[in-house]
Design a protein around this motif. Sequence first.
Motif, PDB file in Angstrom:
ATOM      1  N   ASN A   1       0.795  -1.236   0.000  1.00 59.49           N
ATOM      2  CA  ASN A   1       0.000   0.000   0.000  1.00 59.49           C
ATOM      3  C   ASN A   1       0.828   1.287   0.000  1.00 59.49           C
ATOM      4  O   ASN A   1       0.367   2.317   0.480  1.00 59.49           O
ATOM      5  CB  ASN A   1      -0.966   0.015   1.197  1.00 59.49           C
ATOM      6  CG  ASN A   1      -1.834  -1.221   1.231  1.00 59.49           C
ATOM      7  OD1 ASN A   1      -2.494  -1.555   0.255  1.00 59.49           O
ATOM      8  ND2 ASN A   1      -1.812  -1.923   2.354  1.00 59.49           N
TER       9      ASN A   1
ATOM     10  N   ILE B   1       1.224   5.260  -5.043  1.00 58.89           N
ATOM     11  CA  ILE B   1       0.002   5.932  -5.482  1.00 58.89           C
ATOM     12  C   ILE B   1      -0.104   6.028  -7.003  1.00 58.89           C
ATOM     13  O   ILE B   1      -1.168   6.339  -7.528  1.00 58.89           O
ATOM     14  CB  ILE B   1      -0.148   7.334  -4.856  1.00 58.89           C
ATOM     15  CG1 ILE B   1       1.007   8.255  -5.260  1.00 58.89           C
ATOM     16  CG2 ILE B   1      -0.288   7.234  -3.346  1.00 58.89           C
ATOM     17  CD1 ILE B   1       0.781   9.728  -4.919  1.00 58.89           C
ATOM     18  N   GLU B   2       0.999   5.746  -7.697  1.00 60.48           N
ATOM     19  CA  GLU B   2       0.955   5.807  -9.154  1.00 60.48           C
ATOM     20  C   GLU B   2       2.075   4.953  -9.743  1.00 60.48           C
ATOM     21  O   GLU B   2       3.200   4.971  -9.252  1.00 60.48           O
ATOM     22  CB  GLU B   2       1.117   7.250  -9.628  1.00 60.48           C
ATOM     23  CG  GLU B   2       0.995   7.432 -11.120  1.00 60.48           C
ATOM     24  CD  GLU B   2       1.183   8.880 -11.558  1.00 60.48           C
ATOM     25  OE1 GLU B   2       1.256   9.084 -12.776  1.00 60.48           O
ATOM     26  OE2 GLU B   2       1.280   9.786 -10.702  1.00 60.48           O
TER      27      GLU B   2
ATOM     28  N   ASN C   1      -5.061   1.994  -2.055  1.00 61.39           N
ATOM     29  CA  ASN C   1      -6.409   2.127  -2.590  1.00 61.39           C
ATOM     30  C   ASN C   1      -6.501   3.430  -3.391  1.00 61.39           C
ATOM     31  O   ASN C   1      -6.065   4.477  -2.930  1.00 61.39           O
ATOM     32  CB  ASN C   1      -7.441   2.136  -1.459  1.00 61.39           C
ATOM     33  CG  ASN C   1      -8.846   2.239  -1.988  1.00 61.39           C
ATOM     34  OD1 ASN C   1      -9.209   1.588  -2.967  1.00 61.39           O
ATOM     35  ND2 ASN C   1      -9.649   3.073  -1.359  1.00 61.39           N
ATOM     36  N   GLY C   2      -7.045   3.338  -4.581  1.00 64.02           N
ATOM     37  CA  GLY C   2      -7.195   4.509  -5.434  1.00 64.02           C
ATOM     38  C   GLY C   2      -5.987   4.830  -6.290  1.00 64.02           C
ATOM     39  O   GLY C   2      -6.025   5.758  -7.101  1.00 64.02           O
TER      40      GLY C   2
ATOM     41  N   THR D   1      -3.321   4.751  -9.299  1.00 60.43           N
ATOM     42  CA  THR D   1      -3.542   4.580 -10.735  1.00 60.43           C
ATOM     43  C   THR D   1      -2.319   3.943 -11.380  1.00 60.43           C
ATOM     44  O   THR D   1      -1.192   4.148 -10.941  1.00 60.43           O
ATOM     45  CB  THR D   1      -3.850   5.922 -11.425  1.00 60.43           C
ATOM     46  OG1 THR D   1      -2.785   6.833 -11.186  1.00 60.43           O
ATOM     47  CG2 THR D   1      -5.175   6.500 -10.932  1.00 60.43           C
TER      48      THR D   1
ATOM     49  N   LYS E   1      -7.402   1.711 -12.118  1.00 57.72           N
ATOM     50  CA  LYS E   1      -7.515   2.225 -10.753  1.00 57.72           C
ATOM     51  C   LYS E   1      -7.548   1.018  -9.817  1.00 57.72           C
ATOM     52  O   LYS E   1      -8.244   0.041 -10.065  1.00 57.72           O
ATOM     53  CB  LYS E   1      -8.795   3.042 -10.593  1.00 57.72           C
ATOM     54  CG  LYS E   1      -8.954   3.649  -9.224  1.00 57.72           C
ATOM     55  CD  LYS E   1     -10.193   4.521  -9.154  1.00 57.72           C
ATOM     56  CE  LYS E   1     -10.339   5.128  -7.779  1.00 57.72           C
ATOM     57  NZ  LYS E   1     -11.546   5.947  -7.690  1.00 57.72           N
TER      58      LYS E   1
ATOM     59  N   ILE F   1      -8.564  -0.895  -6.542  1.00 56.99           N
ATOM     60  CA  ILE F   1      -9.680  -0.910  -5.609  1.00 56.99           C
ATOM     61  C   ILE F   1      -9.317  -1.831  -4.446  1.00 56.99           C
ATOM     62  O   ILE F   1      -9.040  -3.020  -4.636  1.00 56.99           O
ATOM     63  CB  ILE F   1     -10.971  -1.449  -6.273  1.00 56.99           C
ATOM     64  CG1 ILE F   1     -11.264  -0.736  -7.600  1.00 56.99           C
ATOM     65  CG2 ILE F   1     -12.147  -1.378  -5.318  1.00 56.99           C
ATOM     66  CD1 ILE F   1     -11.525   0.733  -7.522  1.00 56.99           C
TER      67      ILE F   1
END
Length: 186
Positions: free
Chosen positions: A43, A46-47, A77-78, A80, A183, A185
């Motif tokens: 986690n 983020i990209e 989460n979220g 891309t 994306k 999830i």
Amino acid sequence: MSNLRLNLGCGFKSLQGYINVDRFGNPDLKFDLETFPWPWPDNSIIEIKLIHVLEHLGQQTDTYLQIIQEMYRICANGATIQIIVPHPRHDDFIHDPTHVRPITPSGLSMFSRRLNQEWQNQGCANTPLALYLNVDFELIQTNFVPSQLWRDRYPDRISDLQLLLQESALYNNLIKEVEMLLKVIK
């Protein structure tokens, strides 16, 4: 380490603001993406950018599926994931002996839990890879980049997506590359 951005398989195209990763050359991190586990915590990403990379990875199905699982594990989460690949019916894909796997929007959609459940409810034979692998990606954007051949053939209809897709089902070399955005999830 959190909120990290990765440019995986960067080659000689390093991007500012990203950890540039490749097996070859002089990236920020020299790493073979077919080696598991990847060196980032769960986690923390983020990209991810995979620009003309994913078609070079995972010749063996198990390896490809592990790559998908590792992307899911390290992404928040979220997050891309931008994927740009040559269209599998374009000579750019066919002629390169290092291209080991076609990457398509339909193939990436198999990693959507929502779609897997819809397919199961409808009795479809599609393999529910998201459920099997415990991953969940939604394909939120797809762009087909027409080739020069398409532009020359239909100069007044360059942006006619319906005609492009219809013709490319019959003829090679009309779509040069496919740009997709996933994306994560969780």
